[in-house]
Design a protein around this motif. Sequence first.
Motif, mmCIF file in Angstrom:
data_model
loop_
_atom_site.group_PDB
_atom_site.id
_atom_site.type_symbol
_atom_site.label_atom_id
_atom_site.label_comp_id
_atom_site.label_asym_id
_atom_site.label_seq_id
_atom_site.Cartn_x
_atom_site.Cartn_y
_atom_site.Cartn_z
ATOM 1 N N THR A 189 3.534 -37.562 -3.605
ATOM 2 C CA THR A 189 4.336 -37.862 -2.423
ATOM 3 C C THR A 189 3.567 -37.431 -1.181
ATOM 4 N N THR A 190 3.554 -38.270 -0.160
ATOM 5 C CA THR A 190 2.908 -37.905 1.092
ATOM 6 C C THR A 190 3.937 -37.976 2.219
ATOM 7 N N THR A 191 3.711 -37.186 3.246
ATOM 8 C CA THR A 191 4.686 -37.146 4.344
ATOM 9 C C THR A 191 4.063 -37.582 5.669
ATOM 10 N N SER A 192 2.807 -38.023 5.633
ATOM 11 C CA SER A 192 2.142 -38.474 6.862
ATOM 12 C C SER A 192 0.964 -39.372 6.518
ATOM 13 N N VAL A 193 0.497 -40.126 7.509
ATOM 14 C CA VAL A 193 -0.695 -40.963 7.328
ATOM 15 C C VAL A 193 -1.878 -40.080 6.928
ATOM 16 N N GLU A 194 -1.989 -38.931 7.601
ATOM 17 C CA GLU A 194 -3.117 -38.035 7.336
ATOM 18 C C GLU A 194 -3.123 -37.591 5.873
ATOM 19 N N GLU A 195 -1.931 -37.312 5.372
ATOM 20 C CA GLU A 195 -1.842 -36.864 3.985
ATOM 21 C C GLU A 195 -2.198 -38.006 3.017
ATOM 22 N N THR A 196 -1.764 -39.203 3.348
ATOM 23 C CA THR A 196 -2.123 -40.374 2.528
ATOM 24 C C THR A 196 -3.637 -40.550 2.525
ATOM 25 N N GLN A 197 -4.252 -40.325 3.685
ATOM 26 C CA GLN A 197 -5.704 -40.495 3.769
ATOM 27 C C GLN A 197 -6.451 -39.359 3.082
ATOM 28 N N GLY A 208 2.655 -52.953 -3.053
ATOM 29 C CA GLY A 208 3.733 -52.378 -2.249
ATOM 30 C C GLY A 208 4.067 -53.250 -1.058
ATOM 31 N N ASP A 209 5.239 -53.007 -0.492
ATOM 32 C CA ASP A 209 5.728 -53.820 0.624
ATOM 33 C C ASP A 209 4.907 -53.600 1.894
ATOM 34 N N LEU A 210 5.109 -54.488 2.826
ATOM 35 C CA LEU A 210 4.475 -54.380 4.142
ATOM 36 C C LEU A 210 4.849 -53.042 4.781
ATOM 37 N N GLY A 211 3.860 -52.355 5.307
ATOM 38 C CA GLY A 211 4.113 -51.081 5.981
ATOM 39 C C GLY A 211 4.185 -49.885 5.051
ATOM 40 N N ALA A 212 3.918 -50.126 3.783
ATOM 41 C CA ALA A 212 4.026 -49.029 2.811
ATOM 42 C C ALA A 212 2.839 -48.064 2.878
ATOM 43 N N GLY A 213 1.718 -48.515 3.457
ATOM 44 C CA GLY A 213 0.585 -47.615 3.626
ATOM 45 C C GLY A 213 -0.690 -48.030 2.907
ATOM 46 N N LYS A 214 -0.751 -49.262 2.438
ATOM 47 C CA LYS A 214 -1.923 -49.722 1.679
ATOM 48 C C LYS A 214 -3.185 -49.737 2.549
ATOM 49 N N THR A 215 -3.048 -50.264 3.760
ATOM 50 C CA THR A 215 -4.222 -50.302 4.650
ATOM 51 C C THR A 215 -4.590 -48.892 5.117
ATOM 52 N N ALA A 216 -3.584 -48.073 5.373
ATOM 53 C CA ALA A 216 -3.843 -46.676 5.772
ATOM 54 C C ALA A 216 -4.652 -45.971 4.678
ATOM 55 N N PHE A 217 -4.289 -46.193 3.439
ATOM 56 C CA PHE A 217 -5.004 -45.615 2.304
ATOM 57 C C PHE A 217 -6.443 -46.134 2.271
ATOM 58 N N VAL A 241 -7.929 -54.338 -3.504
ATOM 59 C CA VAL A 241 -7.111 -55.514 -3.212
ATOM 60 C C VAL A 241 -5.701 -55.076 -2.847
ATOM 61 N N GLU A 242 -5.281 -55.433 -1.652
ATOM 62 C CA GLU A 242 -3.900 -55.170 -1.243
ATOM 63 C C GLU A 242 -3.049 -56.372 -1.603
ATOM 64 N N TRP A 243 -1.919 -56.141 -2.199
ATOM 65 C CA TRP A 243 -0.960 -57.218 -2.381
ATOM 66 C C TRP A 243 0.442 -56.665 -2.473
ATOM 67 N N PHE A 300 11.247 -41.025 7.123
ATOM 68 C CA PHE A 300 10.580 -42.156 7.762
ATOM 69 C C PHE A 300 9.101 -42.236 7.398
ATOM 70 N N ASP A 301 8.439 -41.084 7.332
ATOM 71 C CA ASP A 301 7.004 -41.041 7.044
ATOM 72 C C ASP A 301 6.692 -40.681 5.585
ATOM 73 N N ASP A 302 7.713 -40.663 4.763
ATOM 74 C CA ASP A 302 7.473 -40.326 3.352
ATOM 75 C C ASP A 302 7.059 -41.568 2.566
ATOM 76 N N ARG A 303 6.030 -41.409 1.771
ATOM 77 C CA ARG A 303 5.596 -42.486 0.894
ATOM 78 C C ARG A 303 5.324 -41.894 -0.482
ATOM 79 N N VAL A 304 5.584 -42.679 -1.513
ATOM 80 C CA VAL A 304 5.295 -42.237 -2.875
ATOM 81 C C VAL A 304 4.188 -43.120 -3.434
HETATM 82 P P1 ADP Z 1 0.466 -51.913 4.450
HETATM 83 O O1 ADP Z 1 -1.006 -52.142 4.453
HETATM 84 O O2 ADP Z 1 0.992 -51.409 3.140
HETATM 85 O O3 ADP Z 1 1.246 -53.087 4.958
HETATM 86 P P2 ADP Z 1 -0.143 -50.123 6.634
HETATM 87 O O4 ADP Z 1 -1.039 -49.094 6.089
HETATM 88 O O5 ADP Z 1 -0.723 -51.218 7.441
HETATM 89 O O6 ADP Z 1 0.781 -50.716 5.461
HETATM 90 O O7 ADP Z 1 0.964 -49.437 7.542
HETATM 91 C C1 ADP Z 1 1.611 -48.259 7.193
HETATM 92 C C2 ADP Z 1 2.417 -47.827 8.404
HETATM 93 O O8 ADP Z 1 3.249 -46.725 8.044
HETATM 94 C C3 ADP Z 1 1.523 -47.356 9.540
HETATM 95 O O9 ADP Z 1 2.116 -47.706 10.758
HETATM 96 C C4 ADP Z 1 1.521 -45.841 9.353
HETATM 97 O O10 ADP Z 1 1.320 -45.166 10.570
HETATM 98 C C5 ADP Z 1 2.913 -45.597 8.832
HETATM 99 N N1 ADP Z 1 3.063 -44.405 7.988
HETATM 100 C C6 ADP Z 1 3.982 -43.441 8.175
HETATM 101 N N2 ADP Z 1 3.933 -42.506 7.244
HETATM 102 C C7 ADP Z 1 2.929 -42.874 6.397
HETATM 103 C C8 ADP Z 1 2.397 -42.276 5.211
HETATM 104 N N3 ADP Z 1 2.897 -41.138 4.678
HETATM 105 N N4 ADP Z 1 1.376 -42.905 4.616
HETATM 106 C C9 ADP Z 1 0.878 -44.068 5.126
HETATM 107 N N5 ADP Z 1 1.343 -44.678 6.235
HETATM 108 C C10 ADP Z 1 2.371 -44.088 6.874
#
Ligand code: ADP
Length: 164
Positions: A7-15, A35-44, A106-108, A131-135
């Motif tokens: 479980t992550t609670t921020s973008v930084e933690e996901t990275q 995962g769905d749009l906005g789930a964090g795939k690109t952030a990862f 590959v993101e999908w 709001f910022d939690d992701r699994v």
């Molecule tokens: P995807 O590629 O899955 O559509 P993105 O990585 O583009 O998703 O976007 C994730 C969004 O969620 C970003 O706006 C990011 O700032 C936000 N966010 C918030 N919390 C997290 C988290 N824990 N891990 C990853 N992204 C997060």
Amino acid sequence: MSELRLTTTSVEETQAIAAAFAAVVQAGDLVLLAGDLGAGKTAFTKGLATALGVTEPVTSPTFTLAQVYKGRLTLNHLDVYRLEQMAEVVDLAIPELLEGNSVTVVEWGDVVAPALPANFMEIEFTFGEGFDDRVLTFRATGTAWTARSRALVEVFQRSQSAPC
Ligand code: ADP
Ligand code: MG
């Protein structure tokens, strides 16, 4: 490792998780981010790229099928946002991309690929309570990951217990 859930609670933690994951990836690896749009795939993917020594900014590959970034390993980044692209990616792009000294990400969305190679790591991204939690759920398929499962668990333990 049959399944590993973090479980992550921020973008930084996901990275940071992505950076830990980078320590175990090898040339020829295929990593599927579901995962769905906005789930964090690109952030990862951005976190993975940085940890692989990629210096150019990672953007979503909207107009090209695959974006290629040079790092310690080459990072091939694909985003299959259109369902009709799926067959094209699985049949043509993936086999070719896996041949180089590279890792292919590959993101999908929540769609099932028609046919996949014998070895791949799937990471499923779901939204948590906050709001910022992701699994992130890691599921390895094939023997290529078997020997690295233990190393993967260890790097994650180190990354999660490291002081901020
Ligand atoms: P995807 O590629 O899955 O559509 P993105 O990585 O583009 O998703 O976007 C994730 C969004 O969620 C970003 O706006 C990011 O700032 C936000 N966010 C918030 N919390 C997290 C988290 N824990 N891990 C990853 N992204 C997060
Ligand atoms: Mg994305």
